[in-house]
Scaffold this active site. Structure first.
Site, PDB file in Angstrom:
ATOM      1  N   LYS A  96       0.851  -1.201   0.000  1.00 33.08           N
ATOM      2  CA  LYS A  96       0.000   0.000   0.000  1.00 33.08           C
ATOM      3  C   LYS A  96       0.883   1.246   0.000  1.00 33.08           C
ATOM      4  O   LYS A  96       1.945   1.262   0.644  1.00 33.08           O
ATOM      5  CB  LYS A  96      -0.891  -0.047   1.249  1.00 33.08           C
ATOM      6  CG  LYS A  96      -1.941   1.037   1.346  1.00 33.08           C
ATOM      7  CD  LYS A  96      -2.838   0.788   2.558  1.00 33.08           C
ATOM      8  CE  LYS A  96      -3.888   1.841   2.760  1.00 33.08           C
ATOM      9  NZ  LYS A  96      -4.763   1.568   3.916  1.00 33.08           N
ATOM     10  N   SER A 177      -9.623   1.321   3.365  1.00 32.91           N
ATOM     11  CA  SER A 177      -8.880   2.144   2.443  1.00 32.91           C
ATOM     12  C   SER A 177      -7.809   1.399   1.646  1.00 32.91           C
ATOM     13  O   SER A 177      -7.223   1.947   0.725  1.00 32.91           O
ATOM     14  CB  SER A 177      -8.208   3.284   3.197  1.00 32.91           C
ATOM     15  OG  SER A 177      -7.284   2.747   4.149  1.00 32.91           O
ATOM     16  N   SER A 201      -9.544  -1.067   7.481  1.00 25.67           N
ATOM     17  CA  SER A 201      -9.064  -0.875   6.112  1.00 25.67           C
ATOM     18  C   SER A 201      -8.451  -2.092   5.442  1.00 25.67           C
ATOM     19  O   SER A 201      -8.253  -2.076   4.225  1.00 25.67           O
ATOM     20  CB  SER A 201      -8.068   0.269   6.060  1.00 25.67           C
ATOM     21  OG  SER A 201      -8.778   1.464   5.984  1.00 25.67           O
TER      22      SER A 201
HETATM   23  N1  GLN Z   1     -12.793   3.945   7.461  1.00 27.45           N
HETATM   24  C1  GLN Z   1     -11.990   4.246   8.597  1.00 27.45           C
HETATM   25  C2  GLN Z   1     -11.473   5.641   8.513  1.00 27.45           C
HETATM   26  O1  GLN Z   1     -11.613   6.270   7.511  1.00 27.45           O
HETATM   27  C3  GLN Z   1     -10.881   3.257   8.746  1.00 27.45           C
HETATM   28  C4  GLN Z   1      -9.726   3.523   7.875  1.00 27.45           C
HETATM   29  C5  GLN Z   1      -8.565   2.629   8.097  1.00 27.45           C
HETATM   30  O2  GLN Z   1      -8.663   1.546   8.682  1.00 27.45           O
HETATM   31  N2  GLN Z   1      -7.406   3.089   7.631  1.00 27.45           N
HETATM   32  O3  GLN Z   1     -10.928   6.156   9.440  1.00 27.45           O
END
Ligand code: GLN
Length: 527
Positions: A96, A177, A201
């Protein structure tokens, strides 16, 4: 591409071999490398070629062909000398784009870091590289990992490989994400990929894309070089197509790191899973937390959840309902703590040291303001502003401290079901089984009609509590929904209990026999 390579890659017999090799797990691939039936160089060439052919998925922000080919050649030599570095030697992987990679752009899918080239490797990347894994590219994500869809990247959204039609505008999101990493694995480009998991994510896109997604115990994997979102919750996550591969990657990267003082100091012992037929469920207690049966849960996901609970019971486990009473508070608590930590983390981007710098020499204040206005998207800016509001002296107690105390209650809920207090006869469980997401992957058009906050509130209901408590959790693909999109379920366990988690996951995997690559569309697109 050289003509030689072009001919090599398009030879029908090579294509067939490659299709077969994609069905292997990492250990089997490594044996094929060792007996010379296929070479790392050929597999890596295919991975790069497929990544280009499947460009429409938008899984990658940058491919790294020079590095990949160099690493693949070195791996070839090691196998020639019968000296592979590990089972991951020569295995194509993706990372990532919020993990620092030495001399390779690391963008966080943001304008702020679009040209940022770190001078060092994140520990996770360094360990994968020392194990011989071959980097294919850096994957797409929501800007700074803030999201649940991989829809907020300056490089555009990532498409779900299982979308019934990728070419019309009715395609589904990959989840986020870490949607690019999930897609790189689901599309068969890489055998494994690294994501990050702060509130789901890794598990969310794993469920939507039909692959395995592990969020290890907080501190088991180093965060050194992972660009922070919420330091107290971030963990590197692992995507693979099966549990055996997940264990191989975990073993290569887990364990204490002097460069991250929040890693657990206890030395890591490699996990070795028995063959699934030797996994005995008879002493296993599985909890079904009733609060996860929540508003918005689709019938398809509910049926899948109950079906697997029955399966575990038939397999000999003791399955019972438990309660985690503070679950519903999780979304609000996460949101407050997330924004507070974001507000402080993002302060480093001032246009002075590194990253984007606005063209403004009127004053330092104006330079800061313009740099940040240009460098961040609306989601990031909103979280910074809200976080600073919560941290104002007059609000600190009301929001930040309050959220911290409710976070402790959420963690205590888990301790209550996993750990019996001394001398108590309390009913405890080894693992919890829940949905990963409430539905299968939404349509892009439906998803982006919601605000980022609502997207997360809906998508992360089942995943955020584990981050709040720091416990390990895994999403396993189970079956396809009525619309033909994958449904995953989540297992959670107490801190550092990855071994049990993975054993149960492996047993479930053997029962459901989900074929991650049963997606003809993807084969058609690459041949
Ligand atoms: N959807 C959550 C956020 O936007 C989790 C994101 C993540 O795990 N990086 O904070």
């Amino acid at each position: 591409m050289s003509t030689y390579l072009f001919v090599l890659l398009t030879l029908p017999e090579n294509r067939k071999i490659m299709k077969r090799h994609l069905q292997l797990n990492i250990k089997q691939l490594s044996s094929c490398y060792a007996d010379g039936s296929i070479s790392p160089r050929l597999v890596v060439d295919y991975a790069l070629d497929d990544a280009v052919k499947l460009k429409q998925l938008n899984a990658f922000i940058n491919l790294t062909p020079e590095k990949s080919l160099h690493q693949a050649k070195e791996s070839d030599h090691r196998y020639d000398k019968k000296e592979p570095l590990s089972v991951l030697d020569g295995v194509p992987i993706a990372i990532k784009d919020n993990f620092c990679t030495k001399d390779l752009t690391t963008t966080c899918a943001s304008r702020m870091l679009a040209n940022f080239v770190p001078p060092y490797n994140a520990t996770v990347c360094a360990r994968l590289s020392s194990a011989g894994a071959v980097l294919i590219g850096k994957t797409n994500m929501d800007q700074y990992a803030m999201g649940s869809g991989t829809v907020d990247s300056i490089y555009g959204p990532t498409k779900n490989v299982w979308s019934p039609n990728l070419n019309d505008d009715k395609w589904h999101i990959a989840g986020g994400s870490s949607g690019g990493s999930a897609t790189a694995v689901a599309a068969g480009i890489c055998f494994a990929a690294i994501g990050s998991d702060t509130g789901g994510s890794t598990r969310n896109p794993a469920a939507y894309c039909g692959v395995v997604g592990l969020k290890p115990t907080y501190g088991l994997l180093s965060r050194h070089g992972l660009i922070p979102l919420v330091n107290s919750m971030d963990v590197p996550g692992i995507f693979t197509r099966n549990i055996s591969d997940c264990v191989d990657v975990l073993n290569a990267i887990a364990g204490p790191d002097n460069k991250d003082s929040t890693t657990i100091r206890r030395p890591y012992t490699n996990i070795e899973l028995p063959h699934y037929e030797d996994i005995d469920l008879r002493n296993l207690k599985v909890g079904i937390p009733k609060e996860y049966h929540c508003e918005g849960l689709s019938q398809d996901v509910l049926d899948t959840w109950m079906k697997v609970a029955d399966m575990l019971e038939e397999g000999g486990a003791n399955v019972k309902q438990v309660s985690l009473p503070n679950t519903a508070a999780s979304i609000f608590v996460y949101s407050i703590l997330n924004q507070c930590e974001v507000a402080s983390n993002m302060a480093r981007y001032d246009g002075i040291e590194y990253g984007h710098r606005a063209n403004n020499d009127n004053s330092t204040e104006e330079l800061y303001a313009m740099t940040r206005a240009e460098g961040f998207n609306t989601v990031v800016k909103t979280r910074i502003l809200t976080g600073n509001y919560f941290l104002l002296r007059k609000n600190y107690q009301k929001y930040f401290e309050k959220a911290l105390s409710v976070r402790r209650l959420i963690a205590q809920d888990f301790r209550n079901v996993f750990e019996a207090p001394k001398h108590s006869m309390k009913n405890i469980v080894d693992v919890l089984l829940t949905p990963t997401t409430l539905t299968d992957a939404p349509l892009f058009s439906d998803f982006v009609s919601l605000s980022n906050r609502d997207q997360c509130a809906r998508q992360d209901f089942c995943t955020q509590p584990a981050n709040m408590a720091g416990i390990p959790a895994i999403s396993i693909p189970i079956r396809l929904s009525r619309t033909g999109l994958p449904i995953g379920l989540q297992l959670m366990s107490r801190s550092l209990n990855e071994e049990i988690l993975l054993r149960v996951a492996s047993w479930i995997e053997s029962q459901v026999e989900f074929d991650c690559l049963a997606n003809e569309q993807i084969y058609a697109a690459r041949s």
